[in-house]
Write a protein that holds these residues in place. Sequence first.
Motif, PDB file in Angstrom:
ATOM      1  N   ARG A 152      29.738  43.455  34.946  1.00 47.84           N
ATOM      2  CA  ARG A 152      30.139  42.451  35.946  1.00 47.84           C
ATOM      3  C   ARG A 152      31.190  41.553  35.325  1.00 47.84           C
ATOM      4  O   ARG A 152      31.098  41.195  34.141  1.00 47.84           O
ATOM      5  N   VAL A 153      32.193  41.226  36.113  1.00 46.83           N
ATOM      6  CA  VAL A 153      33.289  40.447  35.564  1.00 46.83           C
ATOM      7  C   VAL A 153      33.881  39.548  36.649  1.00 46.83           C
ATOM      8  O   VAL A 153      33.852  39.907  37.830  1.00 46.83           O
ATOM      9  N   ASN A 154      34.366  38.396  36.237  1.00 46.20           N
ATOM     10  CA  ASN A 154      35.045  37.515  37.186  1.00 46.20           C
ATOM     11  C   ASN A 154      36.546  37.593  36.984  1.00 46.20           C
ATOM     12  O   ASN A 154      37.014  37.637  35.849  1.00 46.20           O
ATOM     13  N   VAL A 155      37.245  37.645  38.113  1.00 46.58           N
ATOM     14  CA  VAL A 155      38.701  37.730  38.027  1.00 46.58           C
ATOM     15  C   VAL A 155      39.330  36.564  38.774  1.00 46.58           C
ATOM     16  O   VAL A 155      38.670  35.867  39.547  1.00 46.58           O
ATOM     17  N   TRP A 156      40.614  36.425  38.564  1.00 49.78           N
ATOM     18  CA  TRP A 156      41.394  35.348  39.142  1.00 49.78           C
ATOM     19  C   TRP A 156      42.023  35.901  40.422  1.00 49.78           C
ATOM     20  O   TRP A 156      42.929  36.730  40.348  1.00 49.78           O
ATOM     21  N   ALA A 157      41.503  35.521  41.589  1.00 46.48           N
ATOM     22  CA  ALA A 157      42.018  36.140  42.818  1.00 46.48           C
ATOM     23  C   ALA A 157      41.703  35.304  44.052  1.00 46.48           C
ATOM     24  O   ALA A 157      40.903  34.374  44.002  1.00 46.48           O
ATOM     25  N   LEU A 190      39.571  44.548  29.776  1.00 45.61           N
ATOM     26  CA  LEU A 190      40.446  44.396  28.612  1.00 45.61           C
ATOM     27  C   LEU A 190      40.334  42.948  28.134  1.00 45.61           C
ATOM     28  O   LEU A 190      39.586  42.155  28.717  1.00 45.61           O
ATOM     29  N   ILE A 191      41.083  42.589  27.099  1.00 50.67           N
ATOM     30  CA  ILE A 191      40.925  41.245  26.526  1.00 50.67           C
ATOM     31  C   ILE A 191      41.154  40.156  27.574  1.00 50.67           C
ATOM     32  O   ILE A 191      40.311  39.307  27.811  1.00 50.67           O
ATOM     33  N   ASP A 192      42.309  40.209  28.224  1.00 51.65           N
ATOM     34  CA  ASP A 192      42.633  39.130  29.159  1.00 51.65           C
ATOM     35  C   ASP A 192      42.731  39.618  30.593  1.00 51.65           C
ATOM     36  O   ASP A 192      43.008  38.840  31.498  1.00 51.65           O
ATOM     37  N   ARG A 193      42.561  40.926  30.786  1.00 53.26           N
ATOM     38  CA  ARG A 193      42.735  41.473  32.131  1.00 53.26           C
ATOM     39  C   ARG A 193      41.625  42.457  32.457  1.00 53.26           C
ATOM     40  O   ARG A 193      40.899  42.910  31.572  1.00 53.26           O
ATOM     41  N   LEU A 265      44.188  42.618  37.150  1.00 55.51           N
ATOM     42  CA  LEU A 265      43.984  41.220  37.540  1.00 55.51           C
ATOM     43  C   LEU A 265      43.647  40.439  36.288  1.00 55.51           C
ATOM     44  O   LEU A 265      43.128  41.010  35.317  1.00 55.51           O
ATOM     45  N   SER A 266      43.898  39.144  36.310  1.00 57.98           N
ATOM     46  CA  SER A 266      43.524  38.324  35.163  1.00 57.98           C
ATOM     47  C   SER A 266      42.020  38.149  35.121  1.00 57.98           C
ATOM     48  O   SER A 266      41.385  37.945  36.156  1.00 57.98           O
ATOM     49  N   ARG A 267      41.501  38.191  33.890  1.00 61.18           N
ATOM     50  CA  ARG A 267      40.068  38.005  33.686  1.00 61.18           C
ATOM     51  C   ARG A 267      39.797  36.537  33.453  1.00 61.18           C
ATOM     52  O   ARG A 267      40.587  35.869  32.786  1.00 61.18           O
ATOM     53  N   LEU A 268      38.700  36.050  33.980  1.00 60.46           N
ATOM     54  CA  LEU A 268      38.455  34.614  33.834  1.00 60.46           C
ATOM     55  C   LEU A 268      37.357  34.249  32.863  1.00 60.46           C
ATOM     56  O   LEU A 268      37.416  33.231  32.208  1.00 60.46           O
TER      57      LEU A 268
END
Length: 280
Positions: A152-157, A190-193, A265-268
Amino acid sequence: PILSSTRTQNRPDHAHDVLMLVTDVSEWRRLEHMRSEFVANVSHELKTPIAAIRGFAETLLDEEEEAIGETAPAEGANNSMRQKFLRTIYDESIRMGNLVQDLLELSKLEATDSRVEPISVDLQSIVDRAFERVRHTATARHIELRLEHVPRVNVWADPDMLLQVFLNLLANAIHYSPEGSMVTVTWDVLIDRVKVHVRDNGSGIPKESLNRVFERFYRVEKHRSRASGGTGLGLAIVKHIVSALGGEVGVDSVEGEGSDFWFTLSRLDTNIVNLPFGIK
Ligand code: ADP
């Protein structure tokens, strides 16, 4: 000497201004060309369904008038033909409606490009919503929708925009896949995405079309896609949204084997980078 020194001083500026003007004019020409090509495409896309609707409606009206003139109206024999014509009129008007909706979506995106206000979004919750929305179409074609085991991951969107991206990619994946196949969503953190994939085992895309499918109105098989209700704008909308969110979009595909549409997408939820692309 003063004059000549002024001249030498002025010349580069003047040349610079002229160069700027030439660049502006050619940029203006390019945009103008794009605009008129777009209008031509839209007109063409609308003309086809309008011609069909008008033609079939005229035939039905003529039939009605002939029937009124007859003593015993010819019932039954023409019913199936009438049904077919009405079906075409209905389908074509749906197609026009979809086209207008996609056009509005695109122009809305263009107008709000700089005003996107992304928030932290749980990626899986958006995929769940998208699956719910397309499940009916998938089931009708016996296509299984699968979310591969992913963290599970949060993204900037923007949640609604992201949902639209998934809806367009899933609709295509389902549409261009054989009955009984599987459509899979997965992502790599990925690290930041986050790199999200929508994969299918469908018709695939020929190499020469790979970098064109995101263009407005580009279709690999012009007739097939248009006849099946596609507007030719779905991927252009996807590209627009992903770019507005600061990500990239692409496709890997082998003709006859399937396609892998991906976007980033950017990862938050990371301690390393907590900002969207471009802001360091
Ligand atoms: P359309 O409404 O025609 O599907 P899109 O912009 O969504 O318009 O897609 C453009 C073209 O890209 C399609 O006409 C089709 O040729 C190709 N395409 C898109 N998605 C897929 C896919 N999953 N598999 C094979 N071809 C695809």
